[in-house]
Scaffold this active site. Structure first.
Site, PDB file in Angstrom:
ATOM      1  N   GLU A 113       1.096  -0.989  -0.252  1.00 18.05           N
ATOM      2  CA  GLU A 113       0.245  -0.014   0.286  1.00 18.05           C
ATOM      3  C   GLU A 113       1.448   1.368   0.160  1.00 18.05           C
ATOM      4  O   GLU A 113       0.601   2.462   0.456  1.00 18.05           O
ATOM      5  CB  GLU A 113      -1.173   0.467   0.952  1.00 18.05           C
ATOM      6  CG  GLU A 113      -1.886  -1.259   0.741  1.00 18.05           C
ATOM      7  CD  GLU A 113      -2.941  -1.335   0.053  1.00 18.05           C
ATOM      8  OE1 GLU A 113      -2.895  -0.029  -0.977  1.00 18.05           O
ATOM      9  OE2 GLU A 113      -3.364  -2.225   0.338  1.00 18.05           O
ATOM     10  N   HIS A 136      -3.155   1.592   8.116  1.00 18.85           N
ATOM     11  CA  HIS A 136      -4.296   1.248   7.494  1.00 18.85           C
ATOM     12  C   HIS A 136      -4.470  -0.265   8.307  1.00 18.85           C
ATOM     13  O   HIS A 136      -3.728  -0.794   8.258  1.00 18.85           O
ATOM     14  CB  HIS A 136      -4.190   0.964   6.090  1.00 18.85           C
ATOM     15  CG  HIS A 136      -4.725  -0.394   5.596  1.00 18.85           C
ATOM     16  ND1 HIS A 136      -6.006  -0.202   5.523  1.00 18.85           N
ATOM     17  CD2 HIS A 136      -4.230  -1.131   5.200  1.00 18.85           C
ATOM     18  CE1 HIS A 136      -6.585  -1.568   4.762  1.00 18.85           C
ATOM     19  NE2 HIS A 136      -5.524  -2.213   4.485  1.00 18.85           N
ATOM     20  N   HIS A 138      -7.845  -3.834   8.915  1.00 20.34           N
ATOM     21  CA  HIS A 138      -9.427  -4.466   8.518  1.00 20.34           C
ATOM     22  C   HIS A 138      -9.736  -5.423  10.048  1.00 20.34           C
ATOM     23  O   HIS A 138      -9.873  -5.789  10.079  1.00 20.34           O
ATOM     24  CB  HIS A 138      -8.638  -5.956   7.772  1.00 20.34           C
ATOM     25  CG  HIS A 138      -7.547  -5.938   6.612  1.00 20.34           C
ATOM     26  ND1 HIS A 138      -7.218  -6.265   6.638  1.00 20.34           N
ATOM     27  CD2 HIS A 138      -7.203  -4.347   6.250  1.00 20.34           C
ATOM     28  CE1 HIS A 138      -6.167  -6.358   5.505  1.00 20.34           C
ATOM     29  NE2 HIS A 138      -6.691  -5.047   5.075  1.00 20.34           N
ATOM     30  N   HIS A 208     -12.598  -3.544   2.029  1.00 19.06           N
ATOM     31  CA  HIS A 208     -10.981  -4.155   2.854  1.00 19.06           C
ATOM     32  C   HIS A 208     -10.672  -3.166   4.298  1.00 19.06           C
ATOM     33  O   HIS A 208     -10.250  -4.013   5.116  1.00 19.06           O
ATOM     34  CB  HIS A 208     -10.676  -3.057   1.946  1.00 19.06           C
ATOM     35  CG  HIS A 208      -8.958  -3.220   1.328  1.00 19.06           C
ATOM     36  ND1 HIS A 208      -8.398  -2.904  -0.069  1.00 19.06           N
ATOM     37  CD2 HIS A 208      -8.298  -3.209   2.590  1.00 19.06           C
ATOM     38  CE1 HIS A 208      -6.995  -2.944   1.218  1.00 19.06           C
ATOM     39  NE2 HIS A 208      -6.932  -3.704   2.404  1.00 19.06           N
TER      40      HIS A 208
HETATM   41  P1  13P Z   1       0.837  -5.808   2.825  1.00 21.99           P
HETATM   42  O1  13P Z   1       1.092  -6.787   3.545  1.00 21.99           O
HETATM   43  O2  13P Z   1       1.733  -5.466   1.247  1.00 21.99           O
HETATM   44  O3  13P Z   1       1.480  -4.279   3.580  1.00 21.99           O
HETATM   45  O4  13P Z   1      -0.864  -5.687   2.647  1.00 21.99           O
HETATM   46  C1  13P Z   1      -1.478  -5.614   3.387  1.00 21.99           C
HETATM   47  C2  13P Z   1      -2.171  -4.893   3.448  1.00 21.99           C
HETATM   48  O5  13P Z   1      -3.555  -4.575   3.965  1.00 21.99           O
HETATM   49  C3  13P Z   1      -3.247  -4.148   2.054  1.00 21.99           C
HETATM   50  O6  13P Z   1      -4.005  -3.876   1.892  1.00 21.99           O
HETATM   51 ZN    ZN Z   2      -5.791  -4.017   3.511  1.00 23.38          ZN
END
Ligand code: 13P
Ligand code: ZN
Length: 275
Positions: A113, A136, A138, A208
């Site tokens: 990202e 970022h 989830h 996402h």
């Molecule tokens: P990375 O492991 O490349 O940081 O990706 C994880 C992710 O959440 C992508 O949106």
């Molecule tokens: Zn992600």
């Protein structure tokens, strides 16, 4: 003995926040990524010229020229970053032209990202320079919100979800931004996120996850916790068969006015009505 990189004080907070993300179940596997902008440590300022080659950035970041970034490595696990930060986080310095960066220490493969992190740091430097952290992650309760037909408009989602608890909107008067689906890691996602982060400190990525900015990584995590708590109350009520009604507009306005944040709330989504 610790290397100079391992002694960078911000690494400890980076590790601590990753531990919390993992404990909450928000960063499954290698899900999620973080970055933090730091003033280039003096011992490092000249080192890059001798030790590594410039790597082109996915997005030009002229505002970041000469600054350094701590970035989680791609496919690194939050639970492992917490234990071994120096192995899983990379330190990079942005070239003077803002078009490329040099790897300096730690993990050499930045998150997929990177377009989002670069584009958003560029936006933060311009509009909220005191904010240097991006997370970022989830969180399931927030991802679930993006799939509700009633929440396809960010203004409505912010109005109802942030009225589930009396202090949520006080923390985030500008509400929560909402992005349509974009391919993870894409330049498109990065550019769209940066545009929205001009107006919000938290945005949700459809199907996402969530993305937050803050003065520090702990502060960015605070913002995520506030929205997550509000969403939790919403889902608890829904699961119990109650229709969540939230605070009245009158009480919301009274509170925001008391804290001098009413104008920020009332103007929060004005940008949507401009061309
Ligand atoms: P990375 O492991 O490349 O940081 O990706 C994880 C992710 O959440 C992508 O949106
Ligand atoms: Zn992600």
């Amino acid at each position: 003995m610790k290397t100079l990189f391992e002694k960078i004080p911000e690494l400890d907070e980076f590790a601590e926040v990753c531990g919390y993300l993992s404990q909450r179940g928000w960063s499954e596997g290698s899900g999620g990524n973080l970055s933090f902008r730091i003033k280039t440590p003096s011992y490092i300022a000249t080192k890059h010229k001798n030790t590594s080659n410039p790597v082109a950035l996915p997005v030009a970041v002229p505002e970041l020229a000469g600054q350094s970034l701590l970035i989680s490595g791609t496919e690194t696990r939050a639970r492992e970053i917490a234990l071994r930060p120096a192995e899983n986080i990379g330190l990079y310095i942005i070239a003077d032209d803002g078009q490329s960066f040099y790897w300096l220490a730690g993990n050499k493969n930045p998150t997929s990202e990177l377009p989002s992190h670069c584009a958003i740091h560029q936006t933060l430097c311009r509009y909220r320079p005191e904010q240097r952290a991006i997370i970022h992650t989830h969180p399931p309760l927030l991802i679930a919100l993006t799939q509700c037909a009633e929440f396809q408009k960010a203004e409505h989602l912010s109005e109802l979800i942030l009225s589930m608890q009396s202090e949520a909107r006080l923390q985030l008067p500008e509400g929560v931004g909402l992005l349509d689906f974009h391919v993870p890691g894409s330049l498109e996602l990065g550019e769209a996120s940066a545009k929205l982060m001009q107006y919000h400190q938290i945005i949700l990525w459809y199907m996402h996850g969530a993305l937050a900015s803050g003065k520090t990584l702990s502060h960015a995590l605070d913002q995520l916790e506030v929205v997550n708590k509000a969403a939790e109350i919403f889902w608890i009520l829904k699961s119990a068969g109650c229709e969540p009604c939230g605070m009245s507009r009158e009480n919301m306005q009274k509170s925001l006015s008391q804290f001098g944040r009413l104008q920020r709330y009332e103007q929060a989504f004005n940008y949507q009505h401009r061309s």
